[in-house]
Design a protein around this motif. Sequence first.
Motif, mmCIF file in Angstrom:
data_model
loop_
_atom_site.group_PDB
_atom_site.id
_atom_site.type_symbol
_atom_site.label_atom_id
_atom_site.label_comp_id
_atom_site.label_asym_id
_atom_site.label_seq_id
_atom_site.Cartn_x
_atom_site.Cartn_y
_atom_site.Cartn_z
ATOM 1 N N UNK A 1 0.816 -1.212 0.000
ATOM 2 C CA UNK A 1 0.000 0.000 0.000
ATOM 3 C C UNK A 1 0.847 1.258 0.000
ATOM 4 N N UNK A 2 1.911 1.266 0.803
ATOM 5 C CA UNK A 2 2.806 2.428 0.836
ATOM 6 C C UNK A 2 3.478 2.630 -0.512
ATOM 7 N N UNK A 3 3.946 1.545 -1.130
ATOM 8 C CA UNK A 3 4.622 1.654 -2.416
ATOM 9 C C UNK A 3 3.668 2.109 -3.527
ATOM 10 N N UNK A 4 2.422 1.643 -3.490
ATOM 11 C CA UNK A 4 1.433 2.083 -4.483
ATOM 12 C C UNK A 4 1.223 3.587 -4.383
ATOM 13 N N UNK A 5 1.085 4.091 -3.159
ATOM 14 C CA UNK A 5 0.841 5.526 -2.971
ATOM 15 C C UNK A 5 2.039 6.360 -3.388
ATOM 16 N N UNK A 6 3.240 5.937 -2.994
ATOM 17 C CA UNK A 6 4.428 6.737 -3.285
ATOM 18 C C UNK A 6 4.779 6.743 -4.769
ATOM 19 N N UNK A 7 4.339 5.731 -5.498
ATOM 20 C CA UNK A 7 4.637 5.671 -6.932
ATOM 21 C C UNK A 7 3.443 6.070 -7.798
ATOM 22 N N UNK A 8 2.403 6.606 -7.199
ATOM 23 C CA UNK A 8 1.183 6.929 -7.945
ATOM 24 C C UNK A 8 1.351 8.196 -8.770
ATOM 25 N N UNK A 9 0.601 8.258 -9.860
ATOM 26 C CA UNK A 9 0.579 9.428 -10.729
ATOM 27 C C UNK A 9 -0.712 10.221 -10.600
ATOM 28 N N UNK A 10 -1.627 9.782 -9.736
ATOM 29 C CA UNK A 10 -2.888 10.493 -9.534
ATOM 30 C C UNK A 10 -3.278 10.414 -8.065
ATOM 31 N N UNK A 11 -4.118 11.348 -7.644
ATOM 32 C CA UNK A 11 -4.551 11.395 -6.247
ATOM 33 C C UNK A 11 -5.430 10.195 -5.918
ATOM 34 N N UNK A 12 -6.221 9.738 -6.887
ATOM 35 C CA UNK A 12 -7.071 8.566 -6.651
ATOM 36 C C UNK A 12 -6.235 7.329 -6.380
ATOM 37 N N UNK A 13 -5.119 7.180 -7.087
ATOM 38 C CA UNK A 13 -4.234 6.046 -6.833
ATOM 39 C C UNK A 13 -3.594 6.134 -5.453
ATOM 40 N N UNK A 14 -3.312 7.353 -5.009
ATOM 41 C CA UNK A 14 -2.796 7.546 -3.647
ATOM 42 C C UNK A 14 -3.813 7.047 -2.633
ATOM 43 N N UNK A 15 -5.080 7.386 -2.860
ATOM 44 C CA UNK A 15 -6.145 6.929 -1.952
ATOM 45 C C UNK A 15 -6.238 5.402 -1.948
ATOM 46 N N UNK A 16 -6.132 4.782 -3.123
ATOM 47 C CA UNK A 16 -6.183 3.316 -3.208
ATOM 48 C C UNK A 16 -5.039 2.704 -2.411
ATOM 49 N N UNK A 17 -3.836 3.253 -2.552
ATOM 50 C CA UNK A 17 -2.692 2.741 -1.802
ATOM 51 C C UNK A 17 -2.881 2.868 -0.301
ATOM 52 N N UNK A 18 -3.438 3.993 0.144
ATOM 53 C CA UNK A 18 -3.691 4.161 1.575
ATOM 54 C C UNK A 18 -4.677 3.130 2.087
ATOM 55 N N UNK A 19 -5.684 2.800 1.286
ATOM 56 C CA UNK A 19 -6.679 1.816 1.719
ATOM 57 C C UNK A 19 -6.097 0.410 1.771
ATOM 58 N N UNK A 20 -5.230 0.081 0.825
ATOM 59 C CA UNK A 20 -4.578 -1.233 0.851
ATOM 60 C C UNK A 20 -3.726 -1.371 2.110
ATOM 61 N N UNK A 21 -2.946 -0.339 2.421
ATOM 62 C CA UNK A 21 -2.144 -0.371 3.641
ATOM 63 C C UNK A 21 -2.998 -0.401 4.891
#
Length: 330
Positions: free
Chosen positions: A10-30
């Motif tokens: 989840x942390x890696x998804x958020x830190x490597x995201x190109x959009x704010x929605x992807x950041x939100x998805x990464x936070x939810x996975x973590x």
Amino acid sequence: MMFMVSVMVGIMISLSSMSVLSVWVGMEVGFLGVIGVMSGQSVGEVESTMKYFIVQVLGSLCFLLGVMVGCGGVFLGMELVLLVVGLCFKVGLFPFHFWVPAVMSQMSWWGCMLVGVFQKVVPLWVFSNIGLDGYLLGGVELVVMMTALLGCLGGLGVLHFRVLFAFSSLIHTGFMVVLSMVSLFGFFSYLLVYFFLNLGLVLCMWSSSIYSVLDVLKVRGVSVEVLVLSVSLYALSLAGLPPFSGCFLKVYFLGLCWGAFPLVCLVLVFSSGVSLYFYLSMFLSLSMMSGSKGLGIGGSVNILKSWYFLSSLVLNLLGGLPLFMSVGIY
């Protein structure tokens, strides 16, 4: 292990995201991974997990609503406010700080580690990238100062270690929020040192099954004096007492942030000084309860053979000098 992998992914998804929605998805996975680690067998752990779940869902809803407002073009100007409110929910900034001591007071030590360190990475990284200015920047400054003051005042008179850990986390959150808005590299450097200090403290507490001052007297397999000394080194280091490694964090913070936020820096350093007072009070309580009257030759040999003390010495005292030297070179 599966849930810890989920946290890291989840942390890696958020830190490597190109959009704010992807950041939100990464936070939810973590977040789902953290919930799995936190869920214990005792009633207290289950209760704290439910509290944490409710608070984090509210924060996620505010954050997602801000994303939808920004993408939909409706109520423009409110998207940053909603994003900041969601982030304040997630990391426990004022006025949403109430959940931090209530949740962490009943968690396992590893749950406290995840909430106090890992779950701060993505929200504070977002703080560093959304570019706050004007009234929002002033509001975040006020929120940070109030969080640090409540953290230092709340720890006074507390002898329950997990509650002290929670109030200390509030103070350090204030430091990291300001640092993330000034320098992203500085924020990750601060977070890395803070992670190792907390990891050593959590290992020491968890391996001895210590949750309050009274538990120190029930320790088996290691002398009470060694344990008291080891825990006290971590506490004084986190409070920023020189020459410990934690002092490097405060000096590094002041060097980067004083020019941009002088008033906030003063309040944060004051709160750190107050936290030093309640850590010293804890140290005196531990010393009196252990009945330590000084260590003789036998005690010294036991100390040198104890991994509690050696790890505490390396992380808090021997680590301070190279940290200061690296800053000077940088």
